[in-house]
Write a protein that holds these residues in place. Structure first.
Motif, PDB file in Angstrom:
ATOM      1  N   GLU A 100      36.553-104.372  23.097  1.00 20.03           N
ATOM      2  CA  GLU A 100      35.600-105.470  23.195  1.00 20.03           C
ATOM      3  C   GLU A 100      36.340-106.667  23.116  1.00 20.03           C
ATOM      4  O   GLU A 100      36.050-107.684  23.732  1.00 20.03           O
ATOM      5  CB  GLU A 100      34.494-105.263  22.285  1.00 20.03           C
ATOM      6  CG  GLU A 100      33.242-106.078  22.247  1.00 20.03           C
ATOM      7  CD  GLU A 100      33.619-107.456  21.281  1.00 20.03           C
ATOM      8  OE1 GLU A 100      33.400-108.742  21.803  1.00 20.03           O
ATOM      9  OE2 GLU A 100      34.134-107.205  20.249  1.00 20.03           O
ATOM     10  N   GLU A 101      37.131-107.048  22.035  1.00 19.70           N
ATOM     11  CA  GLU A 101      37.868-108.083  21.679  1.00 19.70           C
ATOM     12  C   GLU A 101      38.796-108.570  22.533  1.00 19.70           C
ATOM     13  O   GLU A 101      38.758-109.733  23.064  1.00 19.70           O
ATOM     14  CB  GLU A 101      38.510-107.953  20.132  1.00 19.70           C
ATOM     15  CG  GLU A 101      37.617-107.885  19.071  1.00 19.70           C
ATOM     16  CD  GLU A 101      38.109-107.374  17.921  1.00 19.70           C
ATOM     17  OE1 GLU A 101      37.546-107.603  16.780  1.00 19.70           O
ATOM     18  OE2 GLU A 101      39.171-106.480  18.080  1.00 19.70           O
ATOM     19  N   ARG A 104      36.741-109.998  25.471  1.00 17.73           N
ATOM     20  CA  ARG A 104      35.972-111.355  25.223  1.00 17.73           C
ATOM     21  C   ARG A 104      37.021-112.436  24.798  1.00 17.73           C
ATOM     22  O   ARG A 104      37.005-113.571  25.512  1.00 17.73           O
ATOM     23  CB  ARG A 104      35.256-110.985  23.990  1.00 17.73           C
ATOM     24  CG  ARG A 104      34.518-112.483  23.291  1.00 17.73           C
ATOM     25  CD  ARG A 104      33.576-111.954  22.143  1.00 17.73           C
ATOM     26  NE  ARG A 104      33.916-110.942  21.351  1.00 17.73           N
ATOM     27  CZ  ARG A 104      34.480-111.489  20.063  1.00 17.73           C
ATOM     28  NH1 ARG A 104      34.856-112.799  19.978  1.00 17.73           N
ATOM     29  NH2 ARG A 104      34.827-110.419  19.135  1.00 17.73           N
TER      30      ARG A 104
END
Ligand code: ZN
Length: 313
Positions: A100-101, A104
């Motif tokens: 996810e990071e 993002r």
């Protein structure tokens, strides 16, 4: 055609040495060679298939165009990356984002959970693994004030040890260690500390403190993995880790061992010995992709393998 042999890609690193030549017998370029990317579909070090029907094709192209070889994955990018690392000097202290990071913060498909099988370790060799902070604020203060001795947890290692390093865990490989690394297919690293080292021109390497503090797990006190072992016909299978990102096993195999059929690909790296798999010659330092197969693949000879796969998603 169940076995695809990959051509290794060598990477020069400031901290690299010559053990990929002296211990593994690779013919490597001059200089400090820190990494052998054994199986990779990452653009920074792409595997090419060595022989057979797909000779000359990259692993990324095969994943794209012949997905049936790998299994019923919906992942748009090949998920794993296999490396051998020779640390003649300490690597920088670093941390990696999760999926996810990575998306993002970097627009990348995969974060980087990794794990290490220690192939060689000199007397007194140590890793850095985890930290002592109990809150993000404490982590941030200790990083800002350079309280490294207090913050960073040191872990002595020897050959045969296994270390699981999930995304978010601060880590560094220390000098005198050779590892086989199984990781997600990512090259995103946030450098936390580089021991205040400078290059020939007196420059330090860039740090990425804000991102590092954001993605670091707190608290985080990991320990070495204790593998489980079982004897099978013609060998021994040690389960090193089974997790969402990959499953990794260490196997001692000899005549009578069979690689059982599976609906997904597997990756095999030969750490020692020589022999054949399904009639294909293998020796120390070889890295192969075993494609989806409905027949057992027979082994001859005697070899030590690290084997990995990823559940179909
Ligand atoms: Zn790392």
């Amino acid at each position: 055609m169940a076995i695809l042999t990959c051509t290794p890609v060598f990477q020069e690193r400031l901290w690299g040495g010559r053990k990929l030549e002296t211990s593994f017998g690779y013919s490597i370029p001059k200089g400090r060679i820190g990494e052998c990317w054994g199986i990779s579909a990452h653009p920074n070090g792409m595997s090419v298939i060595e022989s057979g029907e797909f000779a000359g094709t990259t692993l990324a192209t095969l994943w794209e165009e012949n997905r049936e070889l790998f299994g019923a994955y919906t992942l748009d990018e090949f998920p794993l990356l296999i490396k051998l690392l020779d640390a003649a000097d300490d690597l920088s202290v670093q941390v990696h984002p999760n999926d996810e990071e990575a998306m993002r913060l970097e627009g990348e498909r995969y974060g980087k959970t990794e794990c290490w099988y220690v192939v060689e370790a000199e007397e007194g060799a140590e890793l850095i693994l985890g930290h002592s902070a109990t809150t993000k604020e404490e982590l941030s203060n200790k990083v800002e004030n350079g309280e490294w001795d207090d913050l960073l947890r040191r872990q002595p290692v020897k050959a045969g040890d296994f270390v699981f390093v999930p995304s978010g865990t601060i880590h560094a490989i220390g000098k005198g260690i050779v590892i086989l690394e199984t990781q997600q297919s990512s090259d995103t690293t946030y450098r936390v500390y580089d021991f205040d080292r400078t290059d020939d021109e007196g420059k330090t390497r860039e740090l990425h403190l804000n991102q590092a503090i954001e993605v670091t797990t707190v608290p985080d006190c990991p320990t070495l993995v204790t593998p489980t072992s079982k004897n099978v016909s013609g060998g021994t299978v040690q389960t090193l880790v089974e997790t969402e990102e990959f499953n990794v096993y260490r196997m001692d195999v000899r005549d009578g061992f069979a690689v059982h059929p599976l609906d997904r690909f597997r990756l095999i790296s030969v750490l020692d010995g020589e022999g054949t798999l399904d009639g294909v010659s293998l020796q120390k330092g070889d890295h192969v992709v075993v494609t989806v197969t409905n027949q057992p693949l027979q082994v001859s000879g005697s070899m030590e393998w690290i084997v990995s796969d990823r559940m179909t998603v």
